[in-house]
Design an enzyme around this catalytic site. Structure first.
Site, mmCIF file in Angstrom:
data_model
loop_
_atom_site.group_PDB
_atom_site.id
_atom_site.type_symbol
_atom_site.label_atom_id
_atom_site.label_comp_id
_atom_site.label_asym_id
_atom_site.label_seq_id
_atom_site.Cartn_x
_atom_site.Cartn_y
_atom_site.Cartn_z
ATOM 1 C CB SER A 75 32.365 46.887 33.795
ATOM 2 O OG SER A 75 33.758 46.461 33.953
ATOM 3 C CG ASP A 138 34.235 41.389 39.465
ATOM 4 O OD1 ASP A 138 35.233 41.191 38.601
ATOM 5 O OD2 ASP A 138 33.315 42.440 39.404
ATOM 6 C CG HIS A 165 32.894 41.747 35.782
ATOM 7 N ND1 HIS A 165 33.439 42.686 36.663
ATOM 8 C CD2 HIS A 165 33.024 42.282 34.619
ATOM 9 C CE1 HIS A 165 33.518 43.769 35.990
ATOM 10 N NE2 HIS A 165 33.230 43.656 34.601
#
EC number: 3.1.-.-
Length: 186
Positions: A75, A138, A165
């Site tokens: 991320s 996601d 995610h």
């Protein structure tokens, strides 16, 4: 280029102990079973906003990311890995849940990563191996942005439809990828 001697996990923003959050600690433990290989997973400074001006120097001076390092970025950590590779040679970057814009989010905007165009060619020139994990479901990142990273960096893309995610507690596919980069049997 010398073969890699370590991996560095650069987590997503949000804080908390990196060794107990999601898959980070599990991946560290699994990678450290490889003889002569080290995996660093340290709590990052400025963990909520994840400012580029703080994270990139930390990656250089504290985590010692260099041409013998596989950076595993998740991320915000994937964004940091890409920006780092614009100006530093690294062995590989493994991008998990990567994206290309501030997503209209004030905190992402404040991080400083999205104030200028991406230098895709420099990333590719500084990093011979680029692997990406992304999932179409996601909840935070549109698939379009994940696909843009894959297209621009010509990544080896591992596309999922059911991993969200990537906030699970184990990540076997990631271990397999790192072992393949090290040419170690899976």
């Amino acid at each position: 280029m010398a073969s890699p001697s370590k991996a560095v996990i650069v987590p997503g923003n949000g804080g908390g102990d990196v060794t107990t959050h999601g898959w980070y600690g599990w991946v560290k433990k699994e990678l450290e079973k490889i003889p002569g290989f080290q995996c660093l997973a340290k709590n990052m400074p400025d963990p909520i906003t994840a400012r580029e001006s703080i994270w990139l120097p930390f990656m250089e001076t504290e985590l010692h990311c260099d041409e013998k390092t596989i950076i595993i970025g998740h991320s915000s950590g994937a964004i940091a890995a890409m920006r780092y590779a614009e100006t530093h040679r690294v062995y590989a970057i493994v991008l998990v849940s990567a994206y290309t814009s501030d997503l209209g989010d004030e905190n992402e905007r404040a991080s400083g990563y999205f104030t200028r165009p991406w230098q895709w060619e420099k990333i590719k020139a500084n990093c011979p191996y680029i692997v990406q994990f992304g999932s179409t479901d996601d909840p935070f990142l549109p698939w379009k942005e994940q696909q843009e990273v894959a297209d621009r960096l010509e990544t080896k893309l591992h596309k999922f439809t059911d991993c969200g995610h990537f906030q699970n507690t184990e990540f076997h596919e990631l271990i397999t990828v790192v072992k393949s980069l090290l040419k170690v049997p899976a």
